[in-house]
Design a protein around this motif. Sequence first.
Motif, PDB file in Angstrom:
ATOM      1  N   GLN A 118      51.669  23.682  43.179  1.00 60.26           N
ATOM      2  CA  GLN A 118      50.224  23.552  43.276  1.00 60.26           C
ATOM      3  C   GLN A 118      49.571  24.684  42.489  1.00 60.26           C
ATOM      4  O   GLN A 118      50.015  25.813  42.549  1.00 60.26           O
ATOM      5  CB  GLN A 118      49.785  23.605  44.739  1.00 60.26           C
ATOM      6  N   VAL A 119      48.529  24.343  41.777  1.00 61.65           N
ATOM      7  CA  VAL A 119      47.843  25.333  40.963  1.00 61.65           C
ATOM      8  C   VAL A 119      46.934  26.174  41.840  1.00 61.65           C
ATOM      9  O   VAL A 119      46.192  25.658  42.654  1.00 61.65           O
ATOM     10  CB  VAL A 119      47.004  24.651  39.870  1.00 61.65           C
ATOM     11  N   GLN A 120      47.035  27.480  41.662  1.00 64.12           N
ATOM     12  CA  GLN A 120      46.159  28.383  42.397  1.00 64.12           C
ATOM     13  C   GLN A 120      45.567  29.406  41.454  1.00 64.12           C
ATOM     14  O   GLN A 120      46.270  29.984  40.626  1.00 64.12           O
ATOM     15  CB  GLN A 120      46.940  29.114  43.497  1.00 64.12           C
ATOM     16  N   LEU A 121      44.270  29.585  41.594  1.00 64.21           N
ATOM     17  CA  LEU A 121      43.568  30.636  40.876  1.00 64.21           C
ATOM     18  C   LEU A 121      42.783  31.417  41.915  1.00 64.21           C
ATOM     19  O   LEU A 121      41.960  30.844  42.627  1.00 64.21           O
ATOM     20  CB  LEU A 121      42.609  30.057  39.838  1.00 64.21           C
ATOM     21  N   VAL A 122      43.027  32.701  41.996  1.00 62.37           N
ATOM     22  CA  VAL A 122      42.396  33.518  43.019  1.00 62.37           C
ATOM     23  C   VAL A 122      41.674  34.683  42.357  1.00 62.37           C
ATOM     24  O   VAL A 122      42.326  35.564  41.767  1.00 62.37           O
ATOM     25  CB  VAL A 122      43.418  34.040  44.039  1.00 62.37           C
ATOM     26  N   GLU A 123      40.351  34.660  42.468  1.00 60.48           N
ATOM     27  CA  GLU A 123      39.544  35.728  41.882  1.00 60.48           C
ATOM     28  C   GLU A 123      39.358  36.875  42.870  1.00 60.48           C
ATOM     29  O   GLU A 123      39.366  36.672  44.088  1.00 60.48           O
ATOM     30  CB  GLU A 123      38.150  35.221  41.482  1.00 60.48           C
ATOM     31  N   SER A 124      39.150  38.059  42.319  1.00 58.18           N
ATOM     32  CA  SER A 124      38.832  39.233  43.132  1.00 58.18           C
ATOM     33  C   SER A 124      38.056  40.221  42.277  1.00 58.18           C
ATOM     34  O   SER A 124      38.013  40.084  41.047  1.00 58.18           O
ATOM     35  CB  SER A 124      40.096  39.888  43.683  1.00 58.18           C
ATOM     36  N   GLY A 125      37.459  41.213  42.941  1.00 58.07           N
ATOM     37  CA  GLY A 125      36.787  42.277  42.210  1.00 58.07           C
ATOM     38  C   GLY A 125      35.278  42.205  42.191  1.00 58.07           C
ATOM     39  O   GLY A 125      34.620  43.105  41.658  1.00 58.07           O
ATOM     40  N   GLY A 126      34.713  41.146  42.745  1.00 58.02           N
ATOM     41  CA  GLY A 126      33.267  41.063  42.789  1.00 58.02           C
ATOM     42  C   GLY A 126      32.679  42.058  43.777  1.00 58.02           C
ATOM     43  O   GLY A 126      33.392  42.723  44.517  1.00 58.02           O
ATOM     44  N   GLY A 127      31.350  42.161  43.759  1.00 54.58           N
ATOM     45  CA  GLY A 127      30.691  43.078  44.676  1.00 54.58           C
ATOM     46  C   GLY A 127      29.269  43.366  44.264  1.00 54.58           C
ATOM     47  O   GLY A 127      28.700  42.672  43.411  1.00 54.58           O
ATOM     48  N   LEU A 128      28.713  44.383  44.882  1.00 53.25           N
ATOM     49  CA  LEU A 128      27.345  44.814  44.606  1.00 53.25           C
ATOM     50  C   LEU A 128      27.382  46.075  43.761  1.00 53.25           C
ATOM     51  O   LEU A 128      28.099  47.038  44.093  1.00 53.25           O
ATOM     52  CB  LEU A 128      26.627  45.085  45.924  1.00 53.25           C
ATOM     53  N   VAL A 129      26.610  46.083  42.681  1.00 55.40           N
ATOM     54  CA  VAL A 129      26.590  47.227  41.783  1.00 55.40           C
ATOM     55  C   VAL A 129      25.166  47.411  41.266  1.00 55.40           C
ATOM     56  O   VAL A 129      24.410  46.433  41.166  1.00 55.40           O
ATOM     57  CB  VAL A 129      27.590  47.028  40.623  1.00 55.40           C
ATOM     58  N   GLN A 130      24.821  48.632  40.936  1.00 48.10           N
ATOM     59  CA  GLN A 130      23.502  48.896  40.370  1.00 48.10           C
ATOM     60  C   GLN A 130      23.477  48.541  38.887  1.00 48.10           C
ATOM     61  O   GLN A 130      24.521  48.555  38.216  1.00 48.10           O
ATOM     62  CB  GLN A 130      23.137  50.364  40.554  1.00 48.10           C
ATOM     63  N   ALA A 131      22.301  48.247  38.394  1.00 45.74           N
ATOM     64  CA  ALA A 131      22.145  47.965  36.972  1.00 45.74           C
ATOM     65  C   ALA A 131      22.693  49.128  36.146  1.00 45.74           C
ATOM     66  O   ALA A 131      22.480  50.294  36.488  1.00 45.74           O
ATOM     67  CB  ALA A 131      20.678  47.723  36.644  1.00 45.74           C
ATOM     68  N   GLY A 132      23.412  48.770  35.090  1.00 41.55           N
ATOM     69  CA  GLY A 132      24.057  49.777  34.260  1.00 41.55           C
ATOM     70  C   GLY A 132      25.478  50.083  34.669  1.00 41.55           C
ATOM     71  O   GLY A 132      26.202  50.757  33.930  1.00 41.55           O
TER      72      GLY A 132
END
Length: 124
Positions: free
Chosen positions: A1-15
């Motif tokens: 079965q194909v799996q793609l798992v993203e990570s690393g997102g979040g809240l960050v300030q501009a710049g």
Amino acid sequence: QVQLVESGGGLVQAGGSLRLSCAASPRTFSSAAMGWFRQAPGREREFVAAISRSGDTTYSAESVKGRFTISRDNAKNTVYLQMNSLKPEDTAVYYCAARSSPRLRTTLSDYDYWGQGTQVTVSS
């Protein structure tokens, strides 16, 4: 079965910066060009960046050129999106996608498999 798992997102300030990762099942990753797309609230999903199976060829949307970099580590079955100089308009859910071909493409319909997405929020 194909799996793609993203990570690393979040809240960050501009710049600021974030690095997204997408881990894929080995069988999928070994023959696939990979892409990143994003979808902001009330908007259609749009292309961000793509990379060929070998990693020799990349392409990015004009809106992120010079700020975002796509790369892949074939030994780790992982594709990355390094995002620098983030802007509030980069706020979206970011999706990793794989296509059953070594050549990169920029349209949604060319991709066969999708991850669940990871939220990126850039505050002003």
